[in-house]
Write a protein that holds these residues in place. Sequence first.
Motif, mmCIF file in Angstrom:
data_model
loop_
_atom_site.group_PDB
_atom_site.id
_atom_site.type_symbol
_atom_site.label_atom_id
_atom_site.label_comp_id
_atom_site.label_asym_id
_atom_site.label_seq_id
_atom_site.Cartn_x
_atom_site.Cartn_y
_atom_site.Cartn_z
ATOM 1 N N ALA A 98 0.847 -1.195 0.000
ATOM 2 C CA ALA A 98 0.000 0.000 0.000
ATOM 3 C C ALA A 98 0.881 1.243 0.000
ATOM 4 O O ALA A 98 1.836 1.362 0.774
ATOM 5 N N GLY A 99 0.573 2.162 -0.877
ATOM 6 C CA GLY A 99 1.359 3.386 -0.964
ATOM 7 C C GLY A 99 2.480 3.324 -1.978
ATOM 8 O O GLY A 99 3.069 4.353 -2.321
ATOM 9 N N TYR A 100 2.812 2.131 -2.470
ATOM 10 C CA TYR A 100 3.849 2.019 -3.497
ATOM 11 C C TYR A 100 3.283 2.459 -4.843
ATOM 12 O O TYR A 100 2.171 2.083 -5.208
ATOM 13 N N ASP A 101 4.038 3.236 -5.562
ATOM 14 C CA ASP A 101 3.647 3.646 -6.913
ATOM 15 C C ASP A 101 4.267 2.668 -7.896
ATOM 16 O O ASP A 101 5.477 2.686 -8.141
ATOM 17 N N LEU A 102 3.438 1.794 -8.477
ATOM 18 C CA LEU A 102 3.956 0.773 -9.382
ATOM 19 C C LEU A 102 4.507 1.382 -10.667
ATOM 20 O O LEU A 102 5.286 0.735 -11.375
ATOM 21 N N GLY A 103 4.113 2.602 -10.953
ATOM 22 C CA GLY A 103 4.571 3.233 -12.183
ATOM 23 C C GLY A 103 5.839 4.055 -12.017
ATOM 24 O O GLY A 103 6.321 4.656 -12.973
ATOM 25 N N ALA A 104 6.392 4.089 -10.794
ATOM 26 C CA ALA A 104 7.610 4.871 -10.564
ATOM 27 C C ALA A 104 8.744 4.334 -11.426
ATOM 28 O O ALA A 104 8.895 3.129 -11.590
ATOM 29 N N SER A 105 9.523 5.232 -11.961
ATOM 30 C CA SER A 105 10.618 4.849 -12.849
ATOM 31 C C SER A 105 11.641 4.000 -12.115
ATOM 32 O O SER A 105 12.040 4.311 -10.993
ATOM 33 N N ALA A 106 12.046 2.911 -12.728
ATOM 34 C CA ALA A 106 13.025 2.017 -12.110
ATOM 35 C C ALA A 106 13.951 1.462 -13.182
ATOM 36 O O ALA A 106 14.118 0.250 -13.300
ATOM 37 N N ASP A 107 14.563 2.338 -13.965
ATOM 38 C CA ASP A 107 15.467 1.887 -15.017
ATOM 39 C C ASP A 107 16.866 1.702 -14.440
ATOM 40 O O ASP A 107 17.606 2.659 -14.235
ATOM 41 N N LEU A 108 17.200 0.450 -14.160
ATOM 42 C CA LEU A 108 18.525 0.128 -13.630
ATOM 43 C C LEU A 108 19.308 -0.683 -14.656
ATOM 44 O O LEU A 108 20.112 -1.544 -14.308
#
Length: 498
Positions: free
Chosen positions: A260-270
């Motif tokens: 809950a509260g996590y933004d699944l669309g947050a950028s995570a380009d590693l």
Amino acid sequence: MSRGQEGQKQKGKALVCLIVIVTAVSISVLYFYFRTIHYTADEIRALDIEQINERAPECLLLSMLPAEQFSGEDFEYFRGISTVKASHRFENLYDIRDFFDALEVSQERVYLVLDPAFIGSRYGFHASLYGRAYRDTLLAAVKGNADTAYEILLPYYSLEYWKELSEKEREDMISSYRDFVNIFCGEPNVMFYFLGAEEWLIANPANYETENCCNEAVTRKIVAFTFRDDTYRLTVENMEDKFQVIRELAKDKSSDPLLAGYDLGASADLSDMDIVFFGDSVVGNFTDSTSIPGVVAGLSGASVYNFGVGGTTAAFGGDPEEMSLLPVVEAFLGRDLSALSDDHHVKRDMEEYISDHDGGEDRSTCFILNFGLNDYFVGMPIYSQTPEDETSCYEGALGLAVTLLRKAYPDCRIILMTPNYSVEFQGGTDIQSPEGGTLRDYAEAVSNVAKQEQAEVIDNFKESGIDEDNVWTYISDGTHPNELGRYIIGRRIVCHLC
């Protein structure tokens, strides 16, 4: 004849020639289609029917997804009954009906992979039209074969696909699922399975080869899950909740309370990072895209390597034949893989890492160490009694591993993960040796090492949210995280790295 008339005549001839050529090409294309595609499909279909009539299997597998996605052997393995898979890919309801009509034998079970959204789209999502088609075809077969159990698996489109749809397109698809269930829900010999609202499945791009087809390992899991229990059953009572999950996920809102509260669309380009896992069975016993390293790779784009070995401890127990953390670290750093089994995934992953880095490309590197459960289970000492036995205690082995890795990779990030909650030994409260402690003590030791060695820490014991109240939701056997548990841990790692 004037020059103008002559020109017109030549243009007329050219036009006739062009028409003849186009007609010839069209006839050739049609001939090719019917000869090589249409006839080939009919031939495959005929061979399927012939094989089924000859073998008279207990179970029949038909699919509207590519048939090669599924294995008849998997059905025989998980269910223990003879199964024939039709190689023909079914395109519509009448194709399925005609196939049933051509069979001379009856089956105990029919396992049908059917896509209501695809069918609905063929009828412009007009419920009255596709409803009539269902009643004329599949429903008639179900009613006419009351002794046959029909187990229907509905497709599991990726979250990326759902997010690309407009709200109307998404609701049209959901309505086609709802209408299908409502049409067939009153039939006692029909059962529906639906994994299309499972976040661990649809939110991890690494699970998919196409928008609605998973990779081989994940597809095998799906087949196994539909036979195991009622977890993934779709009913009139639960379908609206599942559809709402899809809507929320399409808005980048997690369906699970622990996220809950996590933004699944947050950028995570590693994609410029190498992530190397060392660990016990929580990491090492799972090697597909649903593993913790697999989830991290799928959500981040990083190059991920899994050096986890099931059954291992961080501390060295004294038996040189027993694998533990430091020998794996030393094999990696020394590029000496002779102590590793040829058929083990760790050796393959190390060989892949070495091959990937032959060119000396400068990439950021992160090491993640996950140990503690086995150290607790066998009562390994937590603290060193003397400098000589540093490697035989939990804190000492973790600290030395961090030192070795940082010496070889000065600019690396190092993350220590605490062991997750386990129900074993009274929920980790029983002490297994005079030098050991509770599972909580081992988790706290990880934080101590991280502080001493200036490493990062992810506390899966206290902060993941997995505990005695919800353990069976996230832990498959009381110790090892299941697909959802591994997804949650993997997503927490990615969020930490970002």
